[in-house]
Design a protein around this motif. Sequence first.
Motif, PDB file in Angstrom:
ATOM      1  N   TRP A 141       4.272  17.107   0.897  1.00  9.41           N
ATOM      2  CA  TRP A 141       3.373  17.821  -0.008  1.00  9.41           C
ATOM      3  C   TRP A 141       2.418  18.741   0.744  1.00  9.41           C
ATOM      4  N   GLU A 142       2.366  18.626   2.070  1.00  8.54           N
ATOM      5  CA  GLU A 142       1.492  19.497   2.850  1.00  8.54           C
ATOM      6  C   GLU A 142       2.025  20.929   2.894  1.00  8.54           C
ATOM      7  N   CYS A 143       3.301  21.099   2.635  1.00 10.31           N
ATOM      8  CA  CYS A 143       3.873  22.436   2.505  1.00 10.31           C
ATOM      9  C   CYS A 143       4.255  22.617   1.033  1.00 10.31           C
ATOM     10  N   TRP A 144       4.975  23.670   0.724  1.00  7.15           N
ATOM     11  CA  TRP A 144       5.413  23.896  -0.652  1.00  7.15           C
ATOM     12  C   TRP A 144       6.881  23.493  -0.712  1.00  7.15           C
ATOM     13  N   PRO A 145       7.171  22.226  -1.028  1.00 12.26           N
ATOM     14  CA  PRO A 145       8.549  21.750  -0.886  1.00 12.26           C
ATOM     15  C   PRO A 145       9.457  22.277  -1.992  1.00 12.26           C
ATOM     16  N   SER A 146      10.699  22.532  -1.618  1.00 13.22           N
ATOM     17  CA  SER A 146      11.699  22.815  -2.640  1.00 13.22           C
ATOM     18  C   SER A 146      11.964  21.532  -3.409  1.00 13.22           C
ATOM     19  N   MET A 147      12.573  21.663  -4.583  1.00 12.49           N
ATOM     20  CA  MET A 147      12.851  20.476  -5.383  1.00 12.49           C
ATOM     21  C   MET A 147      13.768  19.517  -4.631  1.00 12.49           C
ATOM     22  N   THR A 148      14.751  20.075  -3.919  1.00  9.28           N
ATOM     23  CA  THR A 148      15.675  19.229  -3.159  1.00  9.28           C
ATOM     24  C   THR A 148      14.935  18.442  -2.084  1.00  9.28           C
ATOM     25  N   ASN A 149      14.096  19.131  -1.315  1.00 10.27           N
ATOM     26  CA  ASN A 149      13.337  18.462  -0.257  1.00 10.27           C
ATOM     27  C   ASN A 149      12.337  17.477  -0.841  1.00 10.27           C
ATOM     28  N   GLN A 150      11.758  17.838  -1.966  1.00 11.28           N
ATOM     29  CA  GLN A 150      10.799  16.951  -2.623  1.00 11.28           C
ATOM     30  C   GLN A 150      11.454  15.629  -3.001  1.00 11.28           C
ATOM     31  N   ILE A 151      12.664  15.690  -3.522  1.00  9.51           N
ATOM     32  CA  ILE A 151      13.361  14.475  -3.944  1.00  9.51           C
ATOM     33  C   ILE A 151      13.791  13.651  -2.739  1.00  9.51           C
ATOM     34  N   LYS A 152      14.366  14.311  -1.741  1.00  8.75           N
ATOM     35  CA  LYS A 152      14.852  13.587  -0.565  1.00  8.75           C
ATOM     36  C   LYS A 152      13.712  12.896   0.172  1.00  8.75           C
ATOM     37  N   GLU A 153      12.653  13.640   0.461  1.00  8.09           N
ATOM     38  CA  GLU A 153      11.544  13.068   1.219  1.00  8.09           C
ATOM     39  C   GLU A 153      10.796  12.023   0.395  1.00  8.09           C
ATOM     40  N   GLY A 154      10.670  12.270  -0.895  1.00  2.00           N
ATOM     41  CA  GLY A 154       9.999  11.290  -1.748  1.00  2.00           C
ATOM     42  C   GLY A 154      10.757   9.981  -1.817  1.00  2.00           C
ATOM     43  N   PHE A 155      12.085  10.061  -1.881  1.00  2.00           N
ATOM     44  CA  PHE A 155      12.879   8.833  -1.945  1.00  2.00           C
ATOM     45  C   PHE A 155      12.836   8.089  -0.609  1.00  2.00           C
ATOM     46  N   LYS A 156      12.816   8.832   0.488  1.00  2.00           N
ATOM     47  CA  LYS A 156      12.688   8.185   1.795  1.00  2.00           C
ATOM     48  C   LYS A 156      11.350   7.457   1.901  1.00  2.00           C
ATOM     49  N   ARG A 157      10.300   8.079   1.392  1.00  2.00           N
ATOM     50  CA  ARG A 157       8.982   7.446   1.435  1.00  2.00           C
ATOM     51  C   ARG A 157       8.970   6.177   0.592  1.00  2.00           C
ATOM     52  N   LEU A 158       9.641   6.228  -0.550  1.00  2.00           N
ATOM     53  CA  LEU A 158       9.747   5.037  -1.397  1.00  2.00           C
ATOM     54  C   LEU A 158      10.435   3.899  -0.655  1.00  2.00           C
ATOM     55  N   LEU A 159      11.511   4.216   0.055  1.00  5.04           N
ATOM     56  CA  LEU A 159      12.274   3.180   0.743  1.00  5.04           C
ATOM     57  C   LEU A 159      11.477   2.540   1.879  1.00  5.04           C
ATOM     58  N   CYS A 160      10.479   3.251   2.405  1.00  3.51           N
ATOM     59  CA  CYS A 160       9.648   2.672   3.464  1.00  3.51           C
ATOM     60  C   CYS A 160       8.800   1.511   2.951  1.00  3.51           C
ATOM     61  N   LEU A 161       8.612   1.413   1.636  1.00  6.01           N
ATOM     62  CA  LEU A 161       7.833   0.322   1.055  1.00  6.01           C
ATOM     63  C   LEU A 161       8.688  -0.901   0.751  1.00  6.01           C
ATOM     64  N   VAL A 162       9.994  -0.698   0.675  1.00  5.36           N
ATOM     65  CA  VAL A 162      10.891  -1.755   0.200  1.00  5.36           C
ATOM     66  C   VAL A 162      10.849  -3.019   1.058  1.00  5.36           C
ATOM     67  N   PRO A 163      10.850  -2.936   2.395  1.00  2.00           N
ATOM     68  CA  PRO A 163      10.925  -4.176   3.192  1.00  2.00           C
ATOM     69  C   PRO A 163       9.704  -5.082   3.079  1.00  2.00           C
ATOM     70  N   TYR A 164       8.641  -4.635   2.428  1.00  4.19           N
ATOM     71  CA  TYR A 164       7.393  -5.398   2.434  1.00  4.19           C
ATOM     72  C   TYR A 164       7.087  -6.044   1.087  1.00  4.19           C
ATOM     73  N   ASP A 165       8.103  -6.192   0.239  1.00  2.00           N
ATOM     74  CA  ASP A 165       7.963  -6.871  -1.060  1.00  2.00           C
ATOM     75  C   ASP A 165       6.894  -6.225  -1.933  1.00  2.00           C
ATOM     76  N   ILE A 166       6.735  -4.926  -1.802  1.00  2.00           N
ATOM     77  CA  ILE A 166       5.765  -4.195  -2.619  1.00  2.00           C
ATOM     78  C   ILE A 166       6.409  -3.707  -3.909  1.00  2.00           C
TER      79      ILE A 166
END
Length: 297
Positions: A139-164
């Motif tokens: 979000w610090e740049c102006w992401p394309s929709m494709t990049n927004q989805i890919k990076e957002g989903f990667k960020r979501l997966l970083c929370l998965v191992p911690y039972d959040i």
Amino acid sequence: SDRSGGGAAGGTAGGSNIGGSDRGRDGGQQATGDSNDSSIEERQLLSRYGIWLLIGLVDPAEANTNERIELLGRMLAMLCQWFHNTACLPDDQAGSALERIKSESIHGWLMKVIESQFCLFANCLVPSPPDHAQIGGHWECWPSMTNQIKEGFKRLLCLVPYDIITPDIWSYIMPFWMESFRYDLAEDELSELKILLSKVLDPDLSPLGLEADVMYRFISRSFDQQLPGEQEQALSWLQILTLLEIPVPMYLLEQMFLAGIKSFQSLREMCIQQQQKLEQDSKQQLSTKEDQQQQQQ
């Protein structure tokens, strides 16, 4: 001869200086690289104090005004980005310290957030979060929709191992992600997420720790609905998973389709009953009208 010797000596000295200059640059680059690595590690360690301040001073239950709710949402979004930034830590004392904070300190505080501000936290994890949650990372740049989805989903997966990501959070956010995969990504772009989706959606490999029926509840519940649009949407999600070769247990598919058929049968019976009632009402109105005409005559 002296001039020649002097020239040779001068040449040697010059060569020595050039070599020394190269070594100096190489040493400088190495020092810069080491300095950058050290700086990143120092920033990661310093981030502990911000986390301690957050969980020690911020009570989620006190976010009872629009301003406080938005402020808490901004902090939650940055916390999610912090998980992403510290996803790959060295196997040393500093890395272990940060991992302990994730698994011990933050988890309890986030459970309080989910209990009192469920939608606020969940909306930080969808592909297009509210404006106050569009902070850090891509979000610090102006992401394309494709990049927004890919990076957002990667960020979501970083929370998965911690039972959040609780079952309720998962069922809430996944329809948003599946709709983004459906409408906002081309087929070749979607294939780039195949490995990530396989890791999280395959019941045998997923770190979510959810049973298959719970993991795919966000799809199966659509087949319990009598609205054709809901079932069509769920079928399109299953088509995406099939395209990416993500296995869905056969027994679960059978349950979904049987539930869909049953709900359509119930809808058909309800429509027939409504039609019969309309016909009866129409006949009754016609009979009443004829009786009134006969009485007038």
